[in-house]
Design a protein around this motif. Sequence first.
Motif, PDB file in Angstrom:
ATOM      1  N   ILE A  40       1.297  -0.893   0.322  1.00 16.47           N
ATOM      2  CA  ILE A  40       0.237  -0.306   0.407  1.00 16.47           C
ATOM      3  C   ILE A  40       0.995   1.209  -0.560  1.00 16.47           C
ATOM      4  CG2 ILE A  40      -1.667   1.472   1.831  1.00 16.47           C
ATOM      5  CD1 ILE A  40      -2.448  -1.642   2.289  1.00 16.47           C
ATOM      6  N   LEU A  41       1.816   0.814   0.345  1.00 15.48           N
ATOM      7  CA  LEU A  41       3.308   2.073   0.846  1.00 15.48           C
ATOM      8  C   LEU A  41       3.498   2.253  -0.904  1.00 15.48           C
ATOM      9  CD1 LEU A  41       4.916   2.417   4.138  1.00 15.48           C
ATOM     10  CD2 LEU A  41       3.278   4.463   2.507  1.00 15.48           C
ATOM     11  N   PHE A  42       3.931   1.338  -1.166  1.00 16.13           N
ATOM     12  CA  PHE A  42       4.460   1.796  -2.141  1.00 16.13           C
ATOM     13  C   PHE A  42       3.507   2.485  -3.007  1.00 16.13           C
ATOM     14  CE2 PHE A  42       4.655  -0.142  -6.856  1.00 16.13           C
ATOM     15  CZ  PHE A  42       5.832   0.225  -7.051  1.00 16.13           C
ATOM     16  N   LEU A  43       2.303   2.030  -3.306  1.00 17.71           N
ATOM     17  CA  LEU A  43       1.123   2.640  -4.444  1.00 17.71           C
ATOM     18  C   LEU A  43       1.454   4.166  -3.998  1.00 17.71           C
ATOM     19  CD1 LEU A  43      -1.666  -0.258  -4.501  1.00 17.71           C
ATOM     20  CD2 LEU A  43      -0.504   1.022  -7.026  1.00 17.71           C
ATOM     21  N   VAL A  44       0.783   4.099  -3.110  1.00 16.77           N
ATOM     22  CA  VAL A  44       0.485   5.500  -2.237  1.00 16.77           C
ATOM     23  C   VAL A  44       1.811   6.647  -2.402  1.00 16.77           C
ATOM     24  CG1 VAL A  44      -0.621   6.954  -0.187  1.00 16.77           C
ATOM     25  CG2 VAL A  44      -1.280   5.068  -0.989  1.00 16.77           C
ATOM     26  N   ILE A  45       2.869   5.585  -2.149  1.00 22.60           N
ATOM     27  CA  ILE A  45       3.676   7.114  -2.271  1.00 22.60           C
ATOM     28  C   ILE A  45       4.585   6.967  -3.562  1.00 22.60           C
ATOM     29  CG2 ILE A  45       6.462   7.499  -1.584  1.00 22.60           C
ATOM     30  CD1 ILE A  45       3.714   8.007   0.536  1.00 22.60           C
ATOM     31  N   GLY A  46       4.815   5.630  -4.022  1.00 20.32           N
ATOM     32  CA  GLY A  46       4.909   5.589  -5.652  1.00 20.32           C
ATOM     33  C   GLY A  46       4.420   6.985  -6.234  1.00 20.32           C
ATOM     34  N   PHE A  47       3.373   6.277  -6.138  1.00 13.66           N
ATOM     35  CA  PHE A  47       2.513   7.441  -7.324  1.00 13.66           C
ATOM     36  C   PHE A  47       2.300   8.402  -6.892  1.00 13.66           C
ATOM     37  CE2 PHE A  47       0.316   2.840  -8.749  1.00 13.66           C
ATOM     38  CZ  PHE A  47       1.207   2.795 -10.577  1.00 13.66           C
ATOM     39  N   GLY A  48       2.602   8.947  -6.017  1.00  8.17           N
ATOM     40  CA  GLY A  48       2.649  10.159  -5.653  1.00  8.17           C
ATOM     41  C   GLY A  48       3.974  11.248  -5.889  1.00  8.17           C
ATOM     42  N   VAL A  49       5.045  10.325  -5.786  1.00  7.13           N
ATOM     43  CA  VAL A  49       6.382  10.887  -6.800  1.00  7.13           C
ATOM     44  C   VAL A  49       6.250  10.611  -8.113  1.00  7.13           C
ATOM     45  CG1 VAL A  49       8.757  10.324  -6.251  1.00  7.13           C
ATOM     46  CG2 VAL A  49       6.720  10.245  -3.908  1.00  7.13           C
ATOM     47  N   PHE A  50       5.813   9.744  -8.326  1.00 10.93           N
ATOM     48  CA  PHE A  50       5.898   9.693  -9.786  1.00 10.93           C
ATOM     49  C   PHE A  50       4.438   8.874 -10.363  1.00 10.93           C
ATOM     50  CE2 PHE A  50       9.386   7.289  -8.117  1.00 10.93           C
ATOM     51  CZ  PHE A  50      10.524   8.334  -8.510  1.00 10.93           C
ATOM     52  N   PRO A  51       4.267  10.161 -10.436  1.00  8.45           N
ATOM     53  CA  PRO A  51       2.226   9.801 -10.841  1.00  8.45           C
ATOM     54  C   PRO A  51       2.013   9.604 -12.294  1.00  8.45           C
ATOM     55  CG  PRO A  51       2.444  12.166 -10.637  1.00  8.45           C
ATOM     56  CD  PRO A  51       4.049  11.635 -10.615  1.00  8.45           C
ATOM     57  N   SER A  52       2.764  10.009 -13.399  1.00  7.61           N
ATOM     58  CA  SER A  52       3.034   9.614 -15.032  1.00  7.61           C
ATOM     59  C   SER A  52       2.326   8.768 -15.583  1.00  7.61           C
ATOM     60  CB  SER A  52       4.412  10.359 -15.569  1.00  7.61           C
ATOM     61  OG  SER A  52       5.404   9.717 -15.118  1.00  7.61           O
ATOM     62  N   SER A  53       2.996   7.866 -14.839  1.00 12.67           N
ATOM     63  CA  SER A  53       3.007   6.458 -15.815  1.00 12.67           C
ATOM     64  C   SER A  53       1.149   6.246 -15.290  1.00 12.67           C
ATOM     65  CB  SER A  53       3.410   4.989 -14.596  1.00 12.67           C
ATOM     66  OG  SER A  53       3.696   4.581 -12.943  1.00 12.67           O
ATOM     67  N   LEU A  54       0.970   6.363 -14.079  1.00  8.42           N
ATOM     68  CA  LEU A  54      -0.899   6.011 -13.942  1.00  8.42           C
ATOM     69  C   LEU A  54      -1.773   6.682 -14.631  1.00  8.42           C
ATOM     70  CD1 LEU A  54      -2.818   4.521 -12.270  1.00  8.42           C
ATOM     71  CD2 LEU A  54      -2.922   6.942 -10.756  1.00  8.42           C
ATOM     72  N   SER A  55      -0.657   8.494 -14.740  1.00 14.16           N
ATOM     73  CA  SER A  55      -1.845   9.658 -15.255  1.00 14.16           C
ATOM     74  C   SER A  55      -2.033   9.415 -17.312  1.00 14.16           C
ATOM     75  CB  SER A  55      -1.441  10.740 -14.855  1.00 14.16           C
ATOM     76  OG  SER A  55      -0.350  11.033 -15.513  1.00 14.16           O
ATOM     77  N   GLN A  56      -0.793   8.284 -17.567  1.00 15.47           N
ATOM     78  CA  GLN A  56      -0.717   8.688 -18.755  1.00 15.47           C
ATOM     79  C   GLN A  56      -1.948   7.637 -18.691  1.00 15.47           C
ATOM     80  OE1 GLN A  56       3.804   7.544 -19.698  1.00 15.47           O
ATOM     81  NE2 GLN A  56       3.342   9.531 -20.422  1.00 15.47           N
ATOM     82  N   PHE A  57      -1.839   6.232 -18.217  1.00 16.06           N
ATOM     83  CA  PHE A  57      -2.566   5.428 -18.165  1.00 16.06           C
ATOM     84  C   PHE A  57      -4.136   5.379 -18.502  1.00 16.06           C
ATOM     85  CE2 PHE A  57      -5.066   1.471 -16.355  1.00 16.06           C
ATOM     86  CZ  PHE A  57      -4.784   0.980 -17.626  1.00 16.06           C
ATOM     87  N   ILE A  58      -4.559   6.374 -16.868  1.00 15.16           N
ATOM     88  CA  ILE A  58      -5.738   6.720 -17.206  1.00 15.16           C
ATOM     89  C   ILE A  58      -5.970   7.913 -18.251  1.00 15.16           C
ATOM     90  CG2 ILE A  58      -7.383   8.557 -15.894  1.00 15.16           C
ATOM     91  CD1 ILE A  58      -5.734   7.367 -13.542  1.00 15.16           C
ATOM     92  N   GLN A  59      -5.184   9.116 -19.116  1.00 13.25           N
ATOM     93  CA  GLN A  59      -5.288   9.495 -20.057  1.00 13.25           C
ATOM     94  C   GLN A  59      -5.390   8.685 -21.260  1.00 13.25           C
ATOM     95  OE1 GLN A  59      -1.979  11.949 -20.717  1.00 13.25           O
ATOM     96  NE2 GLN A  59      -2.986  13.101 -21.869  1.00 13.25           N
TER      97      GLN A  59
END
Lengths: 186, 475
Positions: free
Chosen positions: B452-471
């Motif tokens: 969970i920490l990995f998800l919350v902090i990982g995507f918080g510091v490097f949000p670009s992969s998640l946001s690209q997927f959502i885009q």
Amino acid sequence: MLDNMLNTIFIITAAIILISALLTITAHNVVHALLYLVITMLAVSLIFFILGASFAAALQIIIYAGAIMVLFIFVTMMLHQGEKSLAQERHLFHFSTSITALFLSSMLFFELIFMLFLTPTDSANSRVTAPSSAIITVKDIGTQLYGPYSLLVVISALMLLSALITAIHISKSPVTSEIKTKADNL
Amino acid sequence: MNVNYYPAFILMCGALMILIQLCFKRSHITSYLISGLSLFLALLTQLFLQNHADTSDVLFVLNAQTSFVSLLLLMVVGLIWAQLYHWLKTINEQKEEYYLLFLFTTIGGLIMVSSNHFASFFLGLELMSLSFIGLIAYCGPDQKAQEAGIKYLILSALASAFILMGAAILYLQFGSLSFSNLMPNTSSQILPPWAIITAIIFIFTGLFFKLSLVPCHLWVADLFEGAPLVTAAMLATLSKLAAFIILWRLVTLGHWQQYPIIIDILSMVAIASMFIGNFLGLLQKNLLRLMAYSSIAHFGYLLIVLLLINNNAIEFSSQSFNTQTLFFYLVAYLFTLVGVFSIFMQLPKIKTLDDLAGLFWHHPVIAITLMLLMLSLAGIPLTLGFMAKFYLVMAAVSQQLWLVLSALVLSSIIGLFYYLRVIMAMLKTPADELKLKEINSSGSSLSLNILILFLVIGFGVFPSSLSQFIQQISG
């Protein structure tokens, strides 16, 4: 002429629905409330009938009115306590309290008789249907339910299953705990 | 059968297998494994379908967006499932039915998020809420749980009645229960506009009950406190996700933002939810009630997305950005919330803020995880929650919604206070060391915390992969 008559019947039936629904929620006695609820259901089924959905009308009577009556009989049977409950029932079924219910249901009955036998037959097949709506047969409903809407049948089956499991679990657990406490006391 | 129905179908088979297994022999571990296996298979199928789904029929619409929401839902349910076994071992009830009802709620949620018809939406909603009643009142003799179950039963029946009435009025106007026919056609206006607005308000009332937005929020705190912890987690995530997606789809497809009064109602509800949710949480001592109030506020923030919907063809690019905002916020909020609830499940004895005192000195990993999750809920930079709020503020600024934006900023500041109070409580010197000794800090829960920490902090510091997927999916 026919449309006018159907409209009048519709308005009377709708008024009966509203009155009996109001009486259902204002009645202090549970049995009286049930009686008015049955009348509400009957009136709703008459409206379905006017609209040409005779199958829905039949279902309305079988499921709602029938089920409520069965439930009612079960409750009275289970809570039966001989002479004491007989006296109670006499008190519940006093004629003067059920007179409104009788009046409303007899009005529905006369409406039905009127529609079935006294309406002029000149307008061919669509005699008891409102304009612009065809009669919906059981076959139509069946083809719809097993055609495009077949998944809905599955979903509603799941829904009933989950309701059943919920009801069984909730009603079961207090009993087991009671037995446990009884065993502890012994 | 259409390949897109497989995830829900696999879950249904899992539930039925548990039912058959119950006929022969009750075994907690078998039910746990069957439900887990079916969830995992459904998740894999959904992942595979992500690139293939693009069909719609009368009842369901299955495109990249609904498939993404289903994927999110299954992931959230899977994370909750991972904690289920240890938690169920502690309760004094028959345990196998919980998995059945758990799977049924998941199926109900899946049906709701991809429904394209009032009939499938309503049946999915009922499937979900009926199973929820069982899940809430699961621990039978517990007075509070039963009270919560009765409350949910009555309120969800009321909400369903409102939704049905609204759907009936809309049917009168449009002659179809399908969502795709909700487009207003001015040439064949049967009902006056006020009747349609009434229908919309009826449907809103029903869905606001499920989302616990402000005029209909009174039940949520009692329910979170009374219900079993896992059920509270499911209520906070699954039920609200499904209801919000339906709300969003209805507003988008029906062009409901064309009525100014609907826009006014939405912004009023949003602002009231933000402030009342945060103010109620301000001095709350009970942790679960605090989470309930925080969820009111968070869904108030999310309502801004509905205010942004604009069906002008010229502004199509901003439309896609709004969808991205919605999905990003949902991902961020749901993962954070699941994390918070799984921490609570690891701390079974701790109910209030005072019980948390000294957690940091005894179990630093759990305390740090909870700390970061709270910071994410508050929207502090370098967490997933900050990125989500950033998206929301960007979208609101681009359409110049200054009123709700200022409410968002002000109420976030109020909210920060009680999230920080939780962190302060953990740093205090412990009052009662006994409670902290009973904490379950096994390897599996540790690895879940790290995930969970990995998800919350990982995507918080490097949000670009998640946001690209959502885009990609909302473009």
